[in-house]
Motif scaffolding. Sequence first.
Motif, short mmCIF file in Angstrom:
data_model
loop_
_atom_site.label_atom_id
_atom_site.label_comp_id
_atom_site.label_asym_id
_atom_site.label_seq_id
_atom_site.Cartn_x
_atom_site.Cartn_y
_atom_site.Cartn_z
N GLN A 77 1.05 -1.88 0.27
CA GLN A 77 0.20 0.16 0.12
C GLN A 77 0.58 1.68 0.12
OE1 GLN A 77 -3.32 -0.18 2.59
NE2 GLN A 77 -2.89 -2.51 3.22
N PRO A 78 1.72 1.52 -1.17
CA PRO A 78 2.60 2.58 -0.80
C PRO A 78 1.66 3.52 -1.23
CG PRO A 78 2.45 1.58 -3.50
CD PRO A 78 1.51 0.36 -2.62
N ASN A 79 0.67 4.17 -1.86
CA ASN A 79 0.20 5.61 -1.50
C ASN A 79 -1.16 5.49 -0.65
OD1 ASN A 79 1.42 6.47 -3.28
ND2 ASN A 79 0.61 5.49 -5.32
N SER A 80 -1.35 5.74 0.29
CA SER A 80 -1.93 4.82 1.04
C SER A 80 -2.48 6.29 2.96
CB SER A 80 -2.57 3.80 1.90
OG SER A 80 -0.94 3.45 2.59
N HIS A 81 -3.37 6.58 3.63
CA HIS A 81 -2.72 6.73 4.45
C HIS A 81 -2.63 8.78 4.11
CE1 HIS A 81 -2.94 2.76 5.99
NE2 HIS A 81 -3.52 3.31 6.57
N GLY A 82 -2.82 9.12 3.83
CA GLY A 82 -2.27 10.63 3.45
C GLY A 82 -0.67 10.90 2.45
N LEU A 83 0.06 9.58 2.47
CA LEU A 83 0.75 9.47 2.06
C LEU A 83 1.04 9.40 0.68
CD1 LEU A 83 3.14 8.52 5.23
CD2 LEU A 83 2.57 10.80 4.11
N THR A 84 1.47 10.02 -0.71
CA THR A 84 1.75 9.46 -1.70
C THR A 84 3.32 8.80 -1.65
OG1 THR A 84 -0.11 11.29 -2.54
CG2 THR A 84 1.87 10.22 -3.97
N LEU A 85 3.42 7.82 -2.42
CA LEU A 85 5.21 8.36 -2.38
C LEU A 85 6.07 7.95 -3.36
CD1 LEU A 85 7.12 5.71 -0.81
CD2 LEU A 85 6.66 4.37 -2.41
N LYS A 86 6.92 8.96 -3.15
CA LYS A 86 7.33 9.14 -4.75
C LYS A 86 8.97 8.51 -4.95
CE LYS A 86 5.38 12.54 -5.65
NZ LYS A 86 3.82 13.32 -6.49
N SER A 87 9.35 7.47 -4.02
CA SER A 87 11.04 7.13 -4.11
C SER A 87 10.99 5.80 -3.01
CB SER A 87 11.74 8.35 -4.66
OG SER A 87 12.62 8.63 -2.89
N TRP A 101 1.09 4.07 7.96
CA TRP A 101 1.41 3.58 6.77
C TRP A 101 2.47 2.27 7.03
CZ3 TRP A 101 6.25 2.55 4.45
CH2 TRP A 101 6.31 2.41 3.52
N ILE A 102 3.48 2.30 8.57
CA ILE A 102 4.28 1.48 8.53
C ILE A 102 3.72 0.29 8.48
CG2 ILE A 102 5.98 0.50 10.08
CD1 ILE A 102 7.49 2.16 8.16
N ASP A 103 2.81 0.46 9.25
CA ASP A 103 2.09 -1.75 10.12
C ASP A 103 1.31 -1.69 8.04
OD1 ASP A 103 2.46 -1.00 11.91
OD2 ASP A 103 0.72 -0.31 13.18
N ALA A 104 0.95 -0.83 7.33
CA ALA A 104 0.29 -1.37 6.11
C ALA A 104 1.10 -2.22 5.32
CB ALA A 104 -0.33 -0.10 5.45
N ASN A 105 2.48 -1.31 5.26
CA ASN A 105 3.42 -1.77 4.18
C ASN A 105 4.27 -3.10 4.99
OD1 ASN A 105 2.73 -0.21 2.30
ND2 ASN A 105 2.40 0.82 3.78
N PHE A 106 4.93 -3.36 6.29
CA PHE A 106 5.55 -4.30 6.19
C PHE A 106 4.76 -4.89 7.79
CE2 PHE A 106 7.66 -0.41 5.46
CZ PHE A 106 8.93 -0.56 4.72
N ALA A 107 5.19 -6.05 7.67
CA ALA A 107 5.19 -7.30 9.15
C ALA A 107 5.01 -6.72 10.06
CB ALA A 107 5.82 -8.53 8.83
N THR A 108 4.67 -6.37 10.74
CA THR A 108 4.76 -5.23 11.97
C THR A 108 3.79 -6.59 13.10
OG1 THR A 108 3.09 -3.69 11.23
CG2 THR A 108 5.25 -3.20 10.46
#
Length: 369
Positions: free
Chosen positions: A34-44, A174-181
Amino acid sequence: MLAATAALALGVPAAGAGAAAPAPAATALPALPQPNSHGLTLKSWSAVAGYGGRMADATFTTGAVFTPRGGTPWISPVQVPVTVRIHLPVGYGSDPARRYPVLYLLHGGGGDFQQWSRSDSGNVAATLAGTAFDGIVVMPEGGRAGWYSDWAGHTDGHFAPRWETFHVEQLLPWIDANFATVKDRSGRAIAGASMGGYGALRYGGRHPELFSAVGAFSGGTDLYQANAQKTIADSLWQAGAAIGWTGLLNPFFRVTGDTLYRMETVFGPQNDWPSVTPVSLALNDAYNSFNGKLALYSGGANGTGETDVHGWNRTLHENLDSRSTQHRYCTGPGEHSYQYWTGELKDFVALAYGTAPAQCPNGWGSPAR
């Protein structure tokens, strides 16, 4: 001490400094579901050289940095990129069922997201190697003088950062959505040095449902102290809302006016300060739920070095004691420096993830009572 001027000398090496020792060949970075989520737009999403694919930078844009306020903004676009550095444990992703704890590690005044990872400052990969912590380290940008706050006012250029919103409401999920936390408070700790120590105490006291352990290394604790106010006010004129080199020489990123005006620009009306001041939060039992996994460290105990920081932390320690709030308080002679903070980080993760050592770091003896 907490000011941008002091921290610039302590924690921001020259460009190109602090390269890591040679490491194994890089492996592919983990995919981000989920790179673009929770109000964040991932640029790199890019690897940091020298860490074998275990350290990477995520750069975002977010409406939280910056928000137009008080007139027409003098910068366009108002949003500027912000970077978060992430360090992954050995073997991350090899067991799809495994979940990892997360340590949010906040930088000091005048610094940036690189401060804790450079080999000539925090050197987090080496510092945490062999400790009780085997998880993910998240090192977010917080601005040179952002003070981990949603600014109530604005810069001279009519825009304002909302760092607490970015870190707590956007980055954390965003961290919880994208990593195994481990996706609850038991899996999260927060710590920081200097301005970042204030940030850790602020976020932990205001959001105890999100974190299970808090560590402050030479942290700010009291917004009412005259020397603390001077430090903060000076940083707002020197760096203001600057992020790294972005805006550092731009007068529209600064905040002019008297000390109270600058303080209220960041922290809001003085009547609201108890809700963002650790010494006040302690008297309202804000840290009771950490069950002893709250640690304060400061030098200056022999009347030299960071004597102001020592006094501020002593007051917080006494306020915690007055409310019977369990905590670890380590103090002794010392300066405002990574020479002390790296040992304090090791001590903190032992407290948070293992067994607290009988002795404090830095040769300081037993924890104060």
